[in-house]
Design a protein around this motif. Structure first.
Motif, mmCIF file in Angstrom:
data_model
loop_
_atom_site.group_PDB
_atom_site.id
_atom_site.type_symbol
_atom_site.label_atom_id
_atom_site.label_comp_id
_atom_site.label_asym_id
_atom_site.label_seq_id
_atom_site.Cartn_x
_atom_site.Cartn_y
_atom_site.Cartn_z
ATOM 1 N N SER A 1 -8.190 -0.440 -6.272
ATOM 2 C CA SER A 1 -8.151 -0.244 -4.797
ATOM 3 C C SER A 1 -6.565 0.425 -4.472
ATOM 4 C CB SER A 1 -8.417 -1.503 -3.724
ATOM 5 O OG SER A 1 -7.573 -1.424 -2.350
ATOM 6 N N ASP A 2 -6.771 1.056 -3.073
ATOM 7 C CA ASP A 2 -5.296 1.430 -2.709
ATOM 8 C C ASP A 2 -4.544 0.335 -2.109
ATOM 9 O OD1 ASP A 2 -6.992 1.132 -0.420
ATOM 10 O OD2 ASP A 2 -6.489 3.133 0.533
ATOM 11 N N GLY B 1 -9.555 6.431 -0.785
ATOM 12 C CA GLY B 1 -8.543 5.419 -0.607
ATOM 13 C C GLY B 1 -7.168 6.712 -0.160
ATOM 14 N N GLN C 1 -3.908 10.302 -4.270
ATOM 15 C CA GLN C 1 -5.475 9.822 -4.314
ATOM 16 C C GLN C 1 -6.154 9.856 -5.668
ATOM 17 O OE1 GLN C 1 -8.384 12.059 -1.890
ATOM 18 N NE2 GLN C 1 -8.589 10.139 -0.577
ATOM 19 N N TYR D 1 -4.336 -0.805 -9.850
ATOM 20 C CA TYR D 1 -4.180 0.751 -9.435
ATOM 21 C C TYR D 1 -5.638 1.335 -9.327
ATOM 22 C CZ TYR D 1 -3.567 5.751 -10.545
ATOM 23 O OH TYR D 1 -3.447 7.191 -10.521
ATOM 24 N N GLN E 1 0.933 -1.256 0.196
ATOM 25 C CA GLN E 1 0.038 -0.146 0.022
ATOM 26 C C GLN E 1 0.752 1.160 -0.205
ATOM 27 O OE1 GLN E 1 -1.368 2.580 2.124
ATOM 28 N NE2 GLN E 1 -3.124 2.787 1.842
ATOM 29 N N SER E 2 0.526 2.259 -0.868
ATOM 30 C CA SER E 2 -0.557 2.575 -1.802
ATOM 31 C C SER E 2 -0.212 2.200 -2.977
ATOM 32 C CB SER E 2 -1.322 3.814 -1.362
ATOM 33 O OG SER E 2 -2.215 4.051 -2.404
ATOM 34 N N THR E 3 -1.433 1.697 -3.883
ATOM 35 C CA THR E 3 -1.207 1.377 -5.161
ATOM 36 C C THR E 3 -1.089 2.872 -6.169
ATOM 37 O OG1 THR E 3 -3.533 1.385 -5.467
ATOM 38 C CG2 THR E 3 -2.529 -0.606 -5.182
ATOM 39 N N ARG E 4 -1.266 3.897 -5.302
ATOM 40 C CA ARG E 4 -1.461 5.181 -6.029
ATOM 41 C C ARG E 4 -0.488 6.261 -5.409
ATOM 42 N NH1 ARG E 4 -7.863 4.615 -4.932
ATOM 43 N NH2 ARG E 4 -7.959 2.993 -6.586
ATOM 44 N N GLY F 1 -3.138 8.037 -1.063
ATOM 45 C CA GLY F 1 -2.240 7.943 -1.985
ATOM 46 C C GLY F 1 -0.824 7.750 -1.488
ATOM 47 N N SER G 1 3.391 4.780 -7.886
ATOM 48 C CA SER G 1 2.190 4.157 -8.014
ATOM 49 C C SER G 1 2.647 2.874 -8.791
ATOM 50 C CB SER G 1 1.261 4.767 -9.374
ATOM 51 O OG SER G 1 0.783 6.032 -8.631
#
Length: 336
Positions: A320-321, A253, A248, A317, A242-245, A255, A298
């Motif tokens: 979900s986060d 979710g 945000q 991506y 976590q996080s996939t991003r 960032g 990311s």
């Protein structure tokens, strides 16, 4: 000559046993689905389908499930992929913290070709339920009097956020889980404990409670030997979740990019024993799509040299986060 004959007979016996024994690999996935099925994007089950179709789990353990409709969508989607015969456990509204209007629940979807659900219950905590699902393997030898082989699946979503107060709330939830298994199971049982643990480092009281050697059942982390995942020079960034991003998206979710390990699948000692009929297969555990090259970025920055296709990484991506956690379990039984 006598010795040679004995060796031949022993070899023949081994071959017969191998022919009579079925070795099945059960694919497992644990995934925080981020306010599923609503959130701020339409068609989220289609995004999830792309991820599920790539890995094709036989047991899916989900967190941040909002309602029964979301669970039914997932089950129908997995059956539509036609690689298994899927059912879910019953959806039970969150029992813990009943005056909190922001309900999130955990559940499972499982392949009935391999598993049957015996019963389920909720372990009540001050924050969210710890959901327990007792399944058994569909061993064809059950009809001939063989012992039932159970898989005890616990799925949780521990209290989020940093700070000592939240650490103590996570610990309290974990202590409820430990108390339950130590009073109802033993270390010869096949136990999975999975979910979004929201742990910030190895020193967290909740993590230390789970792996405490004085416990009757000491839960095992396959990556425990890697050390503290929270330090910037951590050498195994591929296990971060976590996080996939980096930023945000959709006002939902978190960032910040990949720099935390919040998501876990832990095993009882029996499941870490390769001689046990049901055991974790070493080397199969992955944070799906994270190849360790995109720290604080990311997941879409992890596409170079990645064995996971770029369209699946794109789905992770947007979905979900969190990154889905996957592994394989070897089952040495006659399933069917």
């Amino acid at each position: 000559m006598y010795s040679s004959m004995i060796k031949k007979l022993s070899l023949l016996a081994c071959l017969i046993i191998m022919c009579l024994t079925s070795f099945s690999q059960l694919r497992v996935m644990s995934y925080n689905l981020l306010n599923f099925p609503t959130g701020n994007f339409q068609g989220r089950v289609d995004t999830l389908e792309n991820i599920v179709d790539y890995y094709r789990p036989h047991l899916l353990m989900v967190q941040e499930l909002q309602n029964e409709d979301g669970l039914n969508q997932i089950t129908d989607m997995m059956n539509g992929l036609e690689y298994g015969n899927f059912a879910s456990a019953d959806f039970v509204q969150q029992q813990s913290d009943p005056f909190n209007p922001y309900y999130l629940q955990q559940n499972i979807v499982f392949d009935q070709n391999y598993l049957t659900l015996k019963n389920q219950l909720e372990i009540i905590t001050d924050i969210r339920d710890v959901n327990y699902f007792r399944l058994y393997f569909n061993d064809s030898e059950l009809a001939n009097g063989a012992d039932t082989t159970y898989l005890h699946v616990f799925v949780t979503h521990l209290k989020s956020s940093s700070g000592s107060a939240n650490e103590q709330l996570r610990l309290q939830m974990v202590e409820q889980f430990i108390s339950y298994i130590e009073n109802n199971l033993d270390d010869s049982d096949n136990i999975l404990f999975a979910g979004d643990f929201n742990l910030y480092d190895t020193a967290e009281p909740a993590y230390q409670a789970l792996i405490n050697e004085s416990n009757t059942i000491v839960m095992q982390d396959p990556f425990a030997s890697f050390g503290n995942w929270a330090v910037s020079n951590f050498q195994h960034r591929e296990i971060l979740t976590q996080s996939t991003r980096a930023s945000q998206i959709g006002n939902d979710g978190a960032g910040g990019g990949l720099d935390d390990r919040f998501d876990f699948i832990l095993f009882s000692p029996a499941m870490m024993n390769a001689l046990n009929p049901v055991h974790f297969i070493e080397g199969t555990f992955k944070s799906l799509g994270n190849n360790g090259t995109c720290y604080n970025q990311s997941i879409t920055n992890c596409t170079s040299g990645n064995e996971v296709p770029s369209d699946v990484i794109q789905s992770i991506y947007y979905m979900s986060d969190h990154i889905p956690q996957v592994c394989e379990i070897e089952v040495v039984l006659e399933l069917g």
